[in-house]
Design a protein around this motif. Structure first.
Motif, PDB file in Angstrom:
ATOM      1  N   SER A 192     -13.053   3.479  -1.774  1.00  0.00           N
ATOM      2  CA  SER A 192     -12.826   3.369  -3.222  1.00  0.00           C
ATOM      3  C   SER A 192     -14.168   3.106  -3.897  1.00  0.00           C
ATOM      4  CB  SER A 192     -11.867   2.217  -3.522  1.00  0.00           C
ATOM      5  OG  SER A 192     -12.540   0.990  -3.400  1.00  0.00           O
ATOM      6  N   GLU A 199      -6.525  -2.981   2.884  1.00  0.00           N
ATOM      7  CA  GLU A 199      -6.313  -1.785   3.712  1.00  0.00           C
ATOM      8  C   GLU A 199      -5.868  -0.585   2.873  1.00  0.00           C
ATOM      9  OE1 GLU A 199      -4.991  -4.780   4.489  1.00  0.00           O
ATOM     10  OE2 GLU A 199      -5.225  -5.202   6.628  1.00  0.00           O
ATOM     11  N   GLY A 200      -5.473  -0.830   1.622  1.00  0.00           N
ATOM     12  CA  GLY A 200      -4.887   0.241   0.822  1.00  0.00           C
ATOM     13  C   GLY A 200      -5.859   0.960  -0.100  1.00  0.00           C
ATOM     14  N   HIS A 201      -7.130   0.625  -0.073  1.00  0.00           N
ATOM     15  CA  HIS A 201      -8.061   1.197  -1.056  1.00  0.00           C
ATOM     16  C   HIS A 201      -8.706   2.510  -0.607  1.00  0.00           C
ATOM     17  CE1 HIS A 201      -7.773  -2.194  -3.741  1.00  0.00           C
ATOM     18  NE2 HIS A 201      -7.933  -3.004  -2.710  1.00  0.00           N
ATOM     19  N   ARG A 256      -0.875  -4.413  -3.082  1.00  0.00           N
ATOM     20  CA  ARG A 256      -1.972  -3.681  -2.439  1.00  0.00           C
ATOM     21  C   ARG A 256      -2.847  -4.692  -1.704  1.00  0.00           C
ATOM     22  NH1 ARG A 256      -4.983  -0.740  -7.078  1.00  0.00           N
ATOM     23  NH2 ARG A 256      -3.513  -1.875  -8.412  1.00  0.00           N
ATOM     24  N   THR A 257      -3.232  -4.350  -0.495  1.00  0.00           N
ATOM     25  CA  THR A 257      -4.183  -5.184   0.243  1.00  0.00           C
ATOM     26  C   THR A 257      -5.461  -4.375   0.422  1.00  0.00           C
ATOM     27  OG1 THR A 257      -3.581  -4.353   2.418  1.00  0.00           O
ATOM     28  CG2 THR A 257      -2.249  -6.168   1.543  1.00  0.00           C
ATOM     29  N   ASN A 317       0.834  -1.211   0.000  1.00  0.00           N
ATOM     30  CA  ASN A 317       0.000   0.000   0.000  1.00  0.00           C
ATOM     31  C   ASN A 317       0.872   1.266   0.000  1.00  0.00           C
ATOM     32  OD1 ASN A 317      -2.159  -1.780   0.115  1.00  0.00           O
ATOM     33  ND2 ASN A 317      -2.212  -1.725   2.355  1.00  0.00           N
ATOM     34  N   ASN A 318       1.880   1.243  -0.870  1.00  0.00           N
ATOM     35  CA  ASN A 318       2.803   2.376  -1.065  1.00  0.00           C
ATOM     36  C   ASN A 318       3.702   2.650   0.137  1.00  0.00           C
ATOM     37  OD1 ASN A 318       2.237   3.110  -3.736  1.00  0.00           O
ATOM     38  ND2 ASN A 318       0.331   4.105  -3.057  1.00  0.00           N
ATOM     39  N   ASN A 321     -10.456  -6.749  -4.003  1.00  0.00           N
ATOM     40  CA  ASN A 321      -9.197  -6.744  -4.753  1.00  0.00           C
ATOM     41  C   ASN A 321      -9.384  -7.269  -6.174  1.00  0.00           C
ATOM     42  OD1 ASN A 321      -7.500  -5.608  -2.810  1.00  0.00           O
ATOM     43  ND2 ASN A 321      -7.337  -7.557  -1.722  1.00  0.00           N
TER      44      ASN A 321
END
Lengths: 177, 410
Positions: free
Chosen positions: A97, A82-84, A79-80, A9-10, A120
């Motif tokens: 998102s 948690e990253g959206h 990306r998981t 997630n970056n 995902n």
């Protein structure tokens, strides 16, 4: 033992030392305390544990984390669930998102165990369609092909598929005449 | 009084005769039913949505598509109008009342059957439910669409002689040979084909690439080298999985419809023949050479394979086979190892409680370089095979697999 470094997630993670036989789901849960990715069948069948790998060529792909060892993800950008959503400086969620929003609007999930996998997989599908739009007539086939392997024990398939269809039709550039 | 006794005896005999005849008839039908399973007739002559023995399954050949025919007792569409002689001609010579059969029907193996077994099969098929399902026309290119040409093919390639026992071998071995080479028709897939597409008997059972997978080398020499015991073969042929790994691709229906139904005596004969050994065989110690963490294949194995096959290749019960002692990876030519990596394996279920999950395809995930490193690594850790395969060799095998799949699809 293995030394693992990757981006989730970056955010740069590692180097972290793990045992050789650790699967990615275990690494997320036990080493990083990221429990949004769910452990389901443990043998690659239910797809609940799906995360996204962002490839260097700009494409993204979905990968199951229960049957893939952490070394497969070493050096990768992933990306998981948690990253959206977007969060503010205090870590509070301020915007979901479009995929997450459409699932909530359609009340797609019930117990929610499969949801991170669906989020995902749908995100990967939407990103693929941005690069390669499909005809409207192909939507249902494409959705079934993309999401067909994801198991929902509460049988929420109709609502999941309906939500994804709505999202594709309402997002510019995903379909072509 | 004496006459009365004789009359009584005669009456009893008269009553008994038809009963005996019926019993024999029933016995023959039952024997034929068993033999039909041995011959795996269902797998080829029944389509998923069709009735048993109704035919219609397409077979892709280098010359086009041949459809299996209705072999039920229906007189119009099936073989109900066949005489025993017609049936024998079809089984032994590949000649049916309508003309020559294509050798997709393995008369090139079935000719070995005894008269009695052919009659039993005939009686069984005549007792099957008549299926009203019309045969499909074959889609073959000229000149192979002319059945007359098969007469010439048979003249050159087919010998319709009945099985002859090898006097130097045991009765059990000969029974095994009769099953494996006759109704079992194992050679049709496991024996390489010559330029005329006939089985090349000089390379009997040495293996052939079909539909993207290698029908393995099943010569006694190779099976013994790989350390198969009679129990291992019994397991893999009866249940589809064993200490030596699982069957996949075209062998799954063979186990499911055919070999899983063998009697213990027949299975024992089959394993004696395949291993060329009537006695018991002690299992060799399994090969596990340990991991080499400096090898690039180690990370690939951990990343892609260990989740299901275990970090030390021990496998998971009812999920995935072990790599330890696995005969698929212990082959000189790694076509099947590459084939499962490229194509994955479909789920295999033998009962409610026994089966294996599907293996994913890595065709779009692993590069040829990675396939090479992974294959070399797997060979290095779990076999005594050399682990110096080059990328160009692997590329060549990958091309062969893809070509073989393309051949099967067109």
């Amino acid at each position: 033992m293995s030394i693992i470094s990757l981006s989730i997630n970056n955010k740069a993670i590692g180097p972290i030392e793990t045992s050789d036989d650790v699967m990615m789901i275990e690494f997320l849960h036990e080493h990083l305390n990221m429990t949004g990715t769910k452990f389901g069948c443990g043998v690659g069948v239910c797809h609940a544990c799906t995360v996204i790998i962002d490839n260097q060529d700009g494409t993204s792909e979905s990968v199951r984390t229960c049957i893939n060892g952490v070394s497969r993800f070493n050096g990768k950008k992933i990306r998981t669930v948690e990253g959206h959503a977007k969060a503010n400086e205090f870590g509070e969620i301020i915007k979901l998102s479009p995929v997450q929003e459409t699932f909530i609007e359609n009340f797609s999930f019930q117990c929610g165990w499969c949801t991170s996998g669906f989020v995902n997989e749908t995100t990967v599908l939407v990103e693929r369609l941005k690069l390669m739009p499909i005809r409207v007539s192909e939507i249902e086939t494409v959705i079934e092909k993309a999401l067909g392997d994801h198991v929902c024990r509460c049988t929420g398939y109709v609502k999941y598929y309906k939500a994804v269809k709505e999202l594709i039709l309402s997002t510019e550039g995903l379909t072509r005449p | 009084m004496k006459m009365n006794v004789n009359i009584l005896k005669l009456s009893a005999l008269c009553l008994a005769l038809p009963l005996t005849a019926n019993a024999t008839q029933n016995d023959l039908v039952e024997q034929g039913k068993y033999l039909a399973k041995l011959g795996d007739c269902t797998a080829c002559h029944t389509i998923d949505e069709g009735q048993a023995n109704g035919g219609g399954l397409p077979f892709t050949t280098p010359f086009g598509i041949v459809y299996s025919t209705n072999i039920s007792s229906n007189k119009e569409f099936g073989i109900g109008h066949y005489s025993l002689e017609d049936f024998t001609d079809a089984m032994r010579g590949g000649v049916a009342p309508k003309g020559n059969l294509y050798p997709a029907m393995p008369y090139t193996s079935y000719h070995l059957l005894t008269d009695q077994d052919i009659e039993a099969l005939y009686r069984y098929f005549m007792s099957t439910k008549p299926v009203k399902q019309e045969n499909r026309d074959n889609d073959l290119m000229f000149p192979t669409n002319i059945r007359m040409g098969l007469k010439a093919w048979n003249l050159v390639n087919h010998d319709s002689k009945v099985f002859e026992a090898d006097a130097d071998k045991s009765e059990k071995w000969n029974r095994g040979s009769y099953i494996v080479n006759g109704l079992g028709h194992c050679g049709e897939c496991h024996t390489p084909r010559d330029a005329m597409f006939a089985m090349d008997q000089s390379r009997h059972f040495e293996g052939e690439l079909i539909g993207g997978a290698l029908a393995s080398n099943i010569t006694p020499k190779e099976l013994n080298r790989q350390g198969w015991t009679k129990q291992d073969l019994d397991d893999v042929l009866r249940k589809g999985y064993s200490r030596k790994g699982t069957v996949f691709a075209g062998m799954y229906p063979v186990v499911f419809h055919s070999f899983s139904h063998l009697t213990n005596d027949d299975m024992s004969a089959v394993t004696s023949y395949l291993l060329d050994n009537d006695g018991e065989i002690t299992a060799k110690s399994d090969t596990f050479n340990g991991h080499d963490k400096s090898d690039p294949g180690y990370d690939l194995y951990k990343g892609y394979c260990a989740g299901c096959h275990g970090i030390d290749g021990e496998g998971k019960p009812n999920v995935s086979p072990a790599l330890i002692a696995n005969a698929t990876i212990d082959k000189a030519v790694p076509i099947n190892t590459l084939s499962v990596m490229l194509n994955g394996v479909e789920e295999q279920r033998y009962s409610y409680t026994h089966g294996f999950y599907a293996m994913p395809s890595y065709r779009d995930t692993l590069s040829v370089k990675q396939l090479t490193e992974l294959t070399n690594y797997i060979r290095k850790v779990w076999t005594k095979q050399p682990s110096d395969l080059t990328e160009s060799q692997v590329q060549e095998w990958v091309d062969q697999i893809e070509d073989s799949i393309a051949d099967a699809a067109h």
